[in-house]
Design an enzyme around this catalytic site. Structure first.
Site, PDB file in Angstrom:
ATOM      1  N   CYS A  81      27.131 -10.925 -33.419  1.00  0.00           N
ATOM      2  CA  CYS A  81      25.653 -10.617 -33.163  1.00  0.00           C
ATOM      3  C   CYS A  81      25.680 -10.456 -32.270  1.00  0.00           C
ATOM      4  CB  CYS A  81      25.059 -11.831 -33.391  1.00  0.00           C
ATOM      5  SG  CYS A  81      25.345 -13.242 -32.182  1.00  0.00           S
TER       6      CYS A  81
ATOM      7  N   SER B  19      22.414 -13.666 -41.688  1.00  0.00           N
ATOM      8  CA  SER B  19      21.729 -12.735 -41.971  1.00  0.00           C
ATOM      9  C   SER B  19      20.523 -13.117 -42.175  1.00  0.00           C
ATOM     10  CB  SER B  19      22.252 -11.880 -43.131  1.00  0.00           C
ATOM     11  OG  SER B  19      22.200 -12.498 -44.222  1.00  0.00           O
TER      12      SER B  19
HETATM   13  P1  NAD Z   1      25.291 -14.925 -44.068  1.00  0.00           P
HETATM   14  O1  NAD Z   1      23.558 -14.864 -44.096  1.00  0.00           O
HETATM   15  O2  NAD Z   1      25.712 -14.398 -46.121  1.00  0.00           O
HETATM   16  O3  NAD Z   1      25.547 -16.269 -45.062  1.00  0.00           O
HETATM   17  C1  NAD Z   1      25.829 -17.333 -43.328  1.00  0.00           C
HETATM   18  C2  NAD Z   1      25.224 -18.741 -44.131  1.00  0.00           C
HETATM   19  O4  NAD Z   1      24.507 -18.916 -44.865  1.00  0.00           O
HETATM   20  C3  NAD Z   1      26.234 -19.255 -44.475  1.00  0.00           C
HETATM   21  O5  NAD Z   1      27.305 -20.684 -44.933  1.00  0.00           O
HETATM   22  C4  NAD Z   1      25.881 -19.553 -46.605  1.00  0.00           C
HETATM   23  O6  NAD Z   1      27.210 -20.150 -46.796  1.00  0.00           O
HETATM   24  C5  NAD Z   1      24.886 -19.609 -46.444  1.00  0.00           C
HETATM   25  N1  NAD Z   1      23.837 -18.923 -47.792  1.00  0.00           N
HETATM   26  C6  NAD Z   1      23.973 -17.843 -47.747  1.00  0.00           C
HETATM   27  N2  NAD Z   1      23.191 -17.337 -48.470  1.00  0.00           N
HETATM   28  C7  NAD Z   1      22.391 -18.388 -48.434  1.00  0.00           C
HETATM   29  C8  NAD Z   1      21.140 -18.825 -49.800  1.00  0.00           C
HETATM   30  N3  NAD Z   1      20.771 -17.805 -50.380  1.00  0.00           N
HETATM   31  N4  NAD Z   1      21.142 -19.745 -49.543  1.00  0.00           N
HETATM   32  C9  NAD Z   1      21.116 -21.061 -48.348  1.00  0.00           C
HETATM   33  N5  NAD Z   1      21.843 -20.573 -47.673  1.00  0.00           N
HETATM   34  C10 NAD Z   1      22.960 -19.190 -48.081  1.00  0.00           C
HETATM   35  O7  NAD Z   1      25.194 -14.747 -42.754  1.00  0.00           O
HETATM   36  P2  NAD Z   1      27.370 -13.695 -42.722  1.00  0.00           P
HETATM   37  O8  NAD Z   1      27.536 -12.872 -43.467  1.00  0.00           O
HETATM   38  O9  NAD Z   1      28.384 -15.387 -43.130  1.00  0.00           O
HETATM   39  O10 NAD Z   1      26.832 -14.411 -41.109  1.00  0.00           O
HETATM   40  C11 NAD Z   1      27.176 -12.337 -40.858  1.00  0.00           C
HETATM   41  C12 NAD Z   1      25.423 -12.912 -40.946  1.00  0.00           C
HETATM   42  O11 NAD Z   1      25.123 -13.878 -39.210  1.00  0.00           O
HETATM   43  C13 NAD Z   1      25.251 -11.359 -39.780  1.00  0.00           C
HETATM   44  O12 NAD Z   1      24.259 -10.403 -40.353  1.00  0.00           O
HETATM   45  C14 NAD Z   1      25.686 -11.737 -38.237  1.00  0.00           C
HETATM   46  O13 NAD Z   1      24.495 -10.806 -37.250  1.00  0.00           O
HETATM   47  C15 NAD Z   1      24.464 -13.302 -38.169  1.00  0.00           C
HETATM   48  N6  NAD Z   1      24.658 -13.408 -37.247  1.00  0.00           N
HETATM   49  C16 NAD Z   1      23.545 -13.534 -35.945  1.00  0.00           C
HETATM   50  C17 NAD Z   1      23.486 -14.772 -35.019  1.00  0.00           C
HETATM   51  C18 NAD Z   1      22.647 -14.444 -33.739  1.00  0.00           C
HETATM   52  O14 NAD Z   1      23.011 -15.248 -32.988  1.00  0.00           O
HETATM   53  N7  NAD Z   1      21.669 -14.505 -34.443  1.00  0.00           N
HETATM   54  C19 NAD Z   1      24.671 -15.322 -34.314  1.00  0.00           C
HETATM   55  C20 NAD Z   1      26.053 -15.134 -35.364  1.00  0.00           C
HETATM   56  C21 NAD Z   1      25.695 -14.371 -36.835  1.00  0.00           C
END
Ligand code: NAD
Length: 497
Positions: free
Chosen positions: A287, A232
């Site tokens: 995404c 995210s």
């Molecule tokens: P998320 O941001 O909740 O988590 C992503 C990763 O970050 C996980 O491995 C999580 O453990 C880690 N994380 C979470 N909080 C953290 C912090 N404070 N510090 C360090 N690491 C942390 O995302 P999600 O819910 O797993 O995935 C969905 C999101 O990913 C959506 O917003 C989607 O659009 C995005 N996404 C983007 C793309 C792209 O190409 N732009 C591709 C796939 C997914």
């Protein structure tokens, strides 16, 4: 949550060995279709991250000098093992993430494609040489491996997203640590069993399960040279900022709200079919999923609203592994978790409160035999104005907003005013409109009569604005610059006396 028969605790893979993690807590891994617990994931402590960093750092000293042909040899084996196990992995992926089997298979194909592209590293990593950059002086660019790289992955593509990075990092002579999403660790657990068989030296590839604690330990280490995060926007921005302050290179990809523009000449039946799979595939949790449709002109707005709502009402919602639907191309599974469902339902309430028309309501849907699953039916809002909360926010579920624009310029303006810019598509046969859209729409990946313009592995993948906080995109040739130091040599030799 009901405990299943097969509640396995996933392990870490560090320095070529499987290892029970040192953890602060064990988290349930849930099948989002049934609510059943199908395993547990350790929230590893920082000590586990340190062990992986040490292993990757030690392995780098010899891996970087391994000839490139020998670095890619294990990847050929990996591609083959992934192909042989594609169906098994697709089922694991579908069970833990909830996407349909055809979607899971497509994800695996793209993961394999990335391994195949990285096998071309003997060509891709070649540098440049300029003879005679000045009198008697030559210039040279060497693409050298950098060190230890970390990848922090999201839940929605448990296999494909890690493979945007993993094979390239290794093939370029770096060492690699993966932190999968704690919500879906089983897919990479199994894939790591395959990686264990391909003959990589110990420490070149490592897997550490956990959450933010592990991620922070990587971010704080000065032995980690680079981090790729896909997640995210707030999380990716936070990680990007930490990378800047600790002088690490980074790739940071964030959220999205992808727009589909239907021009007055769009071929409505084909377009609507295409939009349905773009909006509801993976329950709107790609995404590259589209969640905002902009119809240009009164006529097209009326037609699209009518037909899209009608077709949305026919979307089959089911447990994707139910044998009766498992091979259907358009089955919508659950969203990832109870929390995610609650957020989506709140956003639907918000849309109603801010005055949009809830033309199709996916709330209250029950799937027989899956009463504890996290299902939301296809939901459509019409009469949506740009800037409404349901238009601004990435809902990451099967909720679609339909807006009206008077002209293509207005439609492009709606896209360009949005904070995200991952993908955007236009449906038209008019070359002038297409050209204008390609040049002016602020999105990193553009579709022409294609609802999910996700590039194949040979081309770069990435967005603009708050969908990507770094310049270098994922996969393909683009990522080589991230994984190599472009060292520039300027040299002169005097002629012999
Ligand atoms: P998320 O941001 O909740 O988590 C992503 C990763 O970050 C996980 O491995 C999580 O453990 C880690 N994380 C979470 N909080 C953290 C912090 N404070 N510090 C360090 N690491 C942390 O995302 P999600 O819910 O797993 O995935 C969905 C999101 O990913 C959506 O917003 C989607 O659009 C995005 N996404 C983007 C793309 C792209 O190409 N732009 C591709 C796939 C997914």
């Amino acid at each position: 949550m009901k405990k299943g028969m097969n509640t396995k605790v996933v392990k870490n893979y560090i320095n070529g060995q499987w290892k029970e993690a040192d953890y602060s807590a064990l988290m349930d891994i849930e099948n989002p279709s049934t609510g059943e617990v199908i395993g547990s994931v350790p929230l590893s402590t920082a000590t586990e991250a340190q062990l992986a960093i040490e292993a990757a750092s030690d392995a780098f000293s010899s891996w970087k000098d391994m000839p490139v042909s020998r670095r890619v040899a294990p990847l050929y084996k990996l591609a083959e093992l992934l192909r042989v196990n594609e169906e098994k992995i697709s089922r694991i992926l579908s069970e833990e993430m909830g996407k349909s089997l055809p979607d899971a298979r497509a994800e695996m194909k793209r993961a394999i494609e990335n391994v195949e592209v990285a096998c071309g590293m003997p060509v891709l990593q070649q540098g440049d040489k300029l003879i005679g950059s000045s009198y008697g002086i030559d210039g040279e660019v060497l693409n050298l491996p950098v060190g230890v790289f970390v990848m922090i992955a999201p839940f929605n593509f448990p296999a494909m997203v890690p493979f945007w990075f993993l094979p390239y990092a290794i093939a370029t002579g770096n060492t690699f640590i993966l932190k999968p999403s704690e919500q879906v660790p089983l897919t990479m657990q199994f894939i790591t069993e395959l990686i264990d068989q391909i003959g990589l030296p110990d420490g070149v590839y490592n897997l550490v399960n956990g959450d933010k604690v592990v991620a922070d330990a990587f971010l704080e280490s000065n032995k980690v040279q680079g981090v790729s995060v896909v997640g995210s926007t707030p999380v990716s921005q936070l990680i990007a900022a930490k990378c800047v302050s600790s002088n690490k290179r980074f790739q940071a990809m964030g959220g999205a709200k992808n727009h589909l523009i239907a021009m007055p000449d769009a071929r409505v039946d084909e377009v609507v079919r295409n939009m349905i799979s773009s909006c509801y595939g993976c329950a709107g949790q790609r995404c590259m999923a589209s969640s905002a449709i902009v119809a240009v002109g009164d006529e097209m707005y009326k037609t699209i609203c009518e037909k899209f709502i009608e077709e949305s009402g026919k979307v089959i919602v089911a447990n994707p592994l139910d044998p009766e639907v498992a091979d259907e191309s358009m089955v919508m599974g659950p969203v990832i978790s109870g929390n995610s469902k609650e957020f989506i339902l709140n956003m639907i309430d918000t849309g109603v409160k801010e005055g949009a028309t809830l033309a199709l309501d996916g709330r209250g849907l029950l799937v027989k035999g899956c009463e504890n699953g996290h299902f939301v039916g296809a939901t459509v809002f019409t009469d949506v104005k740009p800037g409404m909360e349901i238009h601004k926010t990435e809902i990451f579920g099967p909720v679609v907003v339909i807006l009206k624009a008077d002209t293509l310029d207005d439609a492009i303006q709606i896209i360009n005013d949005h904070q995200y810019g991952n993908g955007a598509s236009i449906y038209t046969q008019n070359g002038y409109w297409v050209r204008k859209f390609k040049l002016e729409a602020q999105a990193g990946m553009i579709g022409i009569n294609i609802g999910i313009p996700a590039p194949v592995a040979y081309l770069p993948f990435g967005g603009m604005k708050e969908s990507q906080m770094s310049a270098i995109k994922a996969q393909g040739k683009a990522v080589i610059d991230f994984y190599t130091e472009n060292k520039v040599i300027t040299e002169r030799y005097w002629t012999e006396e």
